[in-house]
Design an enzyme around this catalytic site. Structure first.
Site, PDB file in Angstrom:
ATOM      1  N   HIS A 357      57.648  27.388  28.008  1.00 29.40           N
ATOM      2  CA  HIS A 357      58.457  26.633  27.047  1.00 29.40           C
ATOM      3  C   HIS A 357      59.855  27.179  26.856  1.00 29.40           C
ATOM      4  CE1 HIS A 357      55.130  24.191  25.322  1.00 29.40           C
ATOM      5  NE2 HIS A 357      54.404  25.220  25.708  1.00 29.40           N
ATOM      6  N   LYS A 545      66.543  21.644  13.112  1.00 28.00           N
ATOM      7  CA  LYS A 545      65.811  22.409  14.128  1.00 28.00           C
ATOM      8  C   LYS A 545      65.993  23.874  13.766  1.00 28.00           C
ATOM      9  CE  LYS A 545      68.546  20.520  17.350  1.00 28.00           C
ATOM     10  NZ  LYS A 545      67.598  20.070  18.333  1.00 28.00           N
ATOM     11  N   LYS A 657      61.737  12.256  18.276  1.00 31.43           N
ATOM     12  CA  LYS A 657      61.379  11.710  16.957  1.00 31.43           C
ATOM     13  C   LYS A 657      62.533  10.876  16.404  1.00 31.43           C
ATOM     14  CE  LYS A 657      58.725  15.896  16.412  1.00 31.43           C
ATOM     15  NZ  LYS A 657      58.823  17.303  15.966  1.00 31.43           N
TER      16      LYS A 657
HETATM   17  C1  26W Z   1      57.970  35.950  21.375  1.00 34.40           C
HETATM   18  C2  26W Z   1      58.847  35.122  20.502  1.00 34.40           C
HETATM   19  C3  26W Z   1      58.772  33.701  20.873  1.00 34.40           C
HETATM   20  C4  26W Z   1      58.167  32.813  20.008  1.00 34.40           C
HETATM   21  C5  26W Z   1      58.076  31.487  20.336  1.00 34.40           C
HETATM   22  C6  26W Z   1      59.293  33.262  22.069  1.00 34.40           C
HETATM   23  C7  26W Z   1      59.197  31.948  22.399  1.00 34.40           C
HETATM   24  C8  26W Z   1      58.585  31.060  21.541  1.00 34.40           C
HETATM   25  C9  26W Z   1      58.457  29.610  21.902  1.00 34.40           C
HETATM   26  C10 26W Z   1      58.032  29.458  23.340  1.00 34.40           C
HETATM   27  C11 26W Z   1      59.730  28.920  21.610  1.00 34.40           C
HETATM   28  C12 26W Z   1      59.592  27.441  21.559  1.00 34.40           C
HETATM   29  O1  26W Z   1      59.082  26.898  20.600  1.00 34.40           O
HETATM   30  N1  26W Z   1      60.096  26.759  22.578  1.00 34.40           N
HETATM   31  C13 26W Z   1      60.317  25.348  22.459  1.00 34.40           C
HETATM   32  O2  26W Z   1      59.198  24.640  22.946  1.00 34.40           O
HETATM   33  C14 26W Z   1      59.339  23.251  22.719  1.00 34.40           C
HETATM   34  C15 26W Z   1      58.060  22.570  23.136  1.00 34.40           C
HETATM   35  O3  26W Z   1      57.909  22.604  24.501  1.00 34.40           O
HETATM   36  C16 26W Z   1      60.553  22.717  23.472  1.00 34.40           C
HETATM   37  O4  26W Z   1      60.711  21.363  23.170  1.00 34.40           O
HETATM   38  C17 26W Z   1      61.803  23.493  23.074  1.00 34.40           C
HETATM   39  O5  26W Z   1      62.898  23.083  23.870  1.00 34.40           O
HETATM   40  C18 26W Z   1      61.571  24.973  23.218  1.00 34.40           C
HETATM   41  O6  26W Z   1      62.666  25.714  22.690  1.00 34.40           O
END
Ligand code: 26W
Length: 813
Positions: A357, A545, A657
């Site tokens: 992601h 966001k 959305k």
């Molecule tokens: C380790 C810290 C951490 C926590 C959460 C790193 C990364 C994350 C997630 C992977 C971040 C996230 O939410 N990414 C988002 O995922 C969505 C669903 O696929 C996408 O639509 C967004 O573009 C993306 O930023």
């Protein structure tokens, strides 16, 4: 199920008596909420029981979606909707003098997630159940979910979320299904009957207790399960206790139970804390143990049966947070079920699939070897062995290519690299939008893509149109159904036929009236909450966001400052009135993001209180952005701000959305924006800025100098200077970090570079809005072509292309 309103009312009144021993008149709103929800839960439980029973009987393949986050929001409204009971119940209640909306508002949001990734998981649950797929969630029952954000003097303040305070009607504790998860200690390998057995000693056991939440499918009898694990302990330190050290005894208990106490509020911004690794192993181990137990009951417990678990079980990992599923499934298959390495490895890989992601380098998870070894000794041994074997394979294919092998290794530079583990240990790796998947293949995971060309694929994200259109925007839903019938509810692609009405004056008027009503509702909220009067005839221009440098709230804010400057210079400037609405949380330790919040609030303070500009622009930063607040905001937006630096936003889902609710996107060619443009066409979206290729090329080869823009563009120079020159009523270094990021570290996210193009695009937006019939046609086309972004489409692609699962129609009994 209730056959009539009368029957429902009777049941409701009866429930109030049996539950609380009181009549309706004596009951509070909360009591009414609990009574209604309990009543529904009973309806749901029957279907839940039938679903589980029929899943066992048909022996069909089950999917388990492992995610550290499920951002569910409220469930009363969506459960009613999916049961097809919204109308009956709301009418029945209103005959009793009760407003359904008010009962819904009582429910605490289940905020068990940060943002995009967590909400996606929640949308997928809804779609899996509604497509009648046997698909379940596995996650953590955080005692405290996403923090509650307060804005005090323009700053973000975090308060603990206490969503379980009044109990949670939708969960069912299953104490008898608890399992033990082992931390620390040492592992000894011992030969027993010609086999090496791993003996884990001196570990600390944590009891994982599941709480099941039913996931109700729309217009079908399917009820799937979201199983959330809670850390508890039976272990009580009696030796301390009996020595009179009560505190120590209690402390020990709390430290074991701490595992599921809090959600880490970091999105794309890692804080490598031990407790987080503990959480990851905790729910992965508990989840897998319970899946294997269930599998054995249905399909047999012999090693030969377990070697075929991938035929009946698919495990999907939502980003790398659950990547320990790879070594943990290996451990269970080998240590507990007696399979050999090769068999276990084949099965594990066939079972697990992985979604990436994010490509932000700092967000790719890695854990220090020492930590993994100390906390999870058996996991470390298995990861080490996977790595040895993998590197040997690489060596065979790429002899002497040290650099490449170093890059691909699972263990390197004293870290375990979770993305590498996930790619090697799964049979499918997907990105979440076309451009993102291409970047994975060509850049971030290029070596892996060469080695495993067939493992990579794309699954463009989606959102559930049931929550985000039908439920959040009932007026729009009604208008759509009146115009094209109700087929779109089951088949969102049918929204496309709205296209024919894009230029129909009557339909345009209808769309406009719905938007106006939704804007009034939001304006009310803003007035009540923040005491800001906004003009409901102005453009509602929204960016909601997480706050993050790459999402470029700064670009939006600097443009507002520029617009303000132009208005001050010429109070008669003929601009289209606008209300700029922001919302979003910053990670607690993310200094720059927190200053961006303060910057926006400072602008709001200055602009909203300046009578000289005659209220032509207003700025509002809405506190505590959450799923429920999003349901109020999305239907009221005219303009959707999707302005991330190209290549950085994997997909975005807010963009979808907004689109479904008829907002027009101003955006970069990033993530799913590109596919939105492909659906609606260039005439129905406003695109600006660098492309992903251009950005990636700058990152690789250099060639961008932010100072050139600063010196060459007076409008840019003015707003950048205003950050620090006393123009804003804050101490001079308040926005030093923002200034620094733009001017001293060469504007990593190309805010200044894209500024002129963004400002021009905003002018385009304004002139399009002035032509109301043109604008309404754009809004209609956005709704019409949003069907592709329904998560039903996404989930069915996963089911066919990755999981190999098919629908199971659940009979009523
Ligand atoms: C380790 C810290 C951490 C926590 C959460 C790193 C990364 C994350 C997630 C992977 C971040 C996230 O939410 N990414 C988002 O995922 C969505 C669903 O696929 C996408 O639509 C967004 O573009 C993306 O930023």
């Amino acid at each position: 199920m209730f056959k009539s309103k009368e029957q429902f009312k009777e049941a409701f009144i009866d429930k109030m008596q049996t539950l609380f021993g009181q009549s309706l008149d004596e009951s509070s709103t909360t009591d009414k909420y609990v009574a209604l929800s309990t009543l529904l839960r009973e309806v749901i439980s029957k279907r839940w029981y039938q679903s589980n029973k029929q899943y066992r009987a048909t022996k069909e393949k089950q999917v388990y979606y492992f995610s550290m986050e499920f951002l569910l929001g409220r469930l009363l409204g969506s459960n009613l909707f999916n049961l097809g009971l919204t109308e009956l119940c709301s009418e029945g209640l209103s005959e009793l003098g009760i407003e359904l909306d008010q009962l819904e508002a009582v429910e605490h949001d289940a905020g068990l997630g940060n943002g995009g990734l967590g909400r996606l998981a929640a949308c997928f649950l809804d779609s899996m159940a509604s497509l009648q797929l046997p698909g379940h969630g596995t996650g953590i029952r955080y005692r405290h979910g996403m923090f509650e954000q307060k804005i005090v003097d323009g700053y973000q303040i975090e308060l603990p979320d206490n969503w379980l305070r009044d109990g949670y009607v939708w969960e069912m504790r299953k104490a008898d299904r608890a399992v033990t998860v082992k931390f620390g200690g040492h592992v000894r390998l011992e030969e027993q009957g010609g086999r090496l057995i791993a003996v884990h000693e001196n570990y600390e056991p944590v009891l994982a207790v599941p709480y099941d939440v039913p996931v109700v499918g729309a217009n079908c009898n399917t009820v799937n399960t979201l199983r959330l694990w809670s850390a508890e302990t039976n272990h009580f330190d009696f030796s301390s206790f009996s020595k009179g050290d009560f505190l120590k005894a209690v402390e020990h208990k709390y430290s074991l139970e701490a595992t599921s106490q809090i959600l880490y509020p970091d999105d794309n911004y890692p804080e490598g804390k031990t407790l987080r690794l503990k959480q990851q192993y905790f729910f992965v181990s508990a989840g897998l143990q319970s899946i294997v137990r269930r599998y054995k009951r249905t399909h047999g417990a012999a090693p030969a049966a377990l070697a075929r678990i991938h035929e009946k079980v698919a495990i999907h990992i939502n980003d790398t947070h659950p990547a320990l599923a790879v070594p943990e499934l290996m451990r269970i298959l080998m240590d507990e079920e007696g399979l050999g390495w090769d068999e276990a490895w084949y099965t594990t890989r066939k079972t697990i699939s992985y979604t990436n992601h994010t490509i932000l380098p700092e967000a790719l998870e890695k854990w220090p070897i020492d930590l993994v070894q100390a906390l999870l000794p058996r996991m470390y041994m298995i990861i080490h062995e996977i790595n040895e074997r993998f590197c040997a394979d690489l060596w065979k294919k790429y002899p002497n290519q040290w650099e490449r092998i170093r890059d691909m290794a699972i263990i390197g530079d004293c870290y375990v690299r979770m993305a590498n583990l996930a790619v090697v240990g799964s049979h499918s790796v997907n990105g979440v939008a076309a451009v993102h998947s291409e970047i994975l293949k060509k850049e971030v995971m290029a070596n892996f893509h060469q080695f495993y060309p067939h493992r990579f694929n794309n699954k463009t994200n989606g959102v559930t149109h049931r929550r985000w259109l039908a439920k959040a925007n009932p007026k729009l839903a009604t208008l759509i159904t009146e115009t094209i019938g109700s087929g779109w509810l089951a088949h969102p692609n049918e929204l496309a036929s709205l296209h024919r009405y894009a230029h129909d004056p009557a339909f345009q008027a209808g769309i406009k009236a719905v938007k106006q009503a939704n804007k009034e509702k939001l304006a009310h909220y803003i007035q009540n909450k923040m005491n800001i009067a906004v003009d409901v005839n102005s453009i509602f221009d929204v960016q909601v966001k997480r706050i993050h440098a790459y999402k470029r709230q700064t670009l939006n804010a600097l443009h507002i400052l520029d617009l303000y400057n132009r208005l001050k210079a010429d109070p008669n400037l003929d601009i289209e009135p606008r209300t700029f609405i922001f919302g979003g949380k910053s990670a607690t330790g993310y200094y720059l993001a927190k200053r961006i919040i303060k910057f926006i609030n400072t602008l709001a303070h200055v602009i909203n209180n300046d009578r000289a500009i005659g209220g032509k622009i207003k700025v509002a930063f809405l506190e505590n952005y959450s799923v429920s607040l999003a349901e109020l905001i999305m239907p009221a937006a005219d303009v959707s701000e999707q302005i991330s630096t190209a290549s950085r936003e994997a997909s975005g889902t807010g963009n979808m959305k907004f689109m479904m609710n008829g907002a027009v996107t101003i955006g970069t060619l990033d993530g799913a924006n590109i596919e939105i443009r492909d659906e609606v066409g260039d005439d129905n979206i406003v695109i600006f800025g660098l492309t992903a290729d251009e950005v990636l090329s700058y990152y690789k080869h250099g060639g961008y100098n932010a100072l050139d823009i600063y010196h060459g563009n007076p409008r840019v120079r003015t707003v950048v200077d205003q950050l620090m020159n006393g123009f804003l009523p804050v101490s001079p270094d308040e926005f030093h970090s923002i200034h620094h990021s733009l001017m001293r570290t060469n504007d990593e996210y190309f805010v200044l570079k894209d500024f002129p193009d963004y400002a021009a695009a905003q002018e385009t937006v304004a002139s399009l809005y002035r032509d109301q019939s043109r604008w309404q046609a754009m809004a209609i086309n956005n709704i019409a072509f949003s069907g592709r972004f329904a998560s039903d489409r996404t989930v069915s692609e996963y089911a066919i292309g990755i999981w190999g699962t098919k629908p199971v129609v659940i009979r009523e009994s």
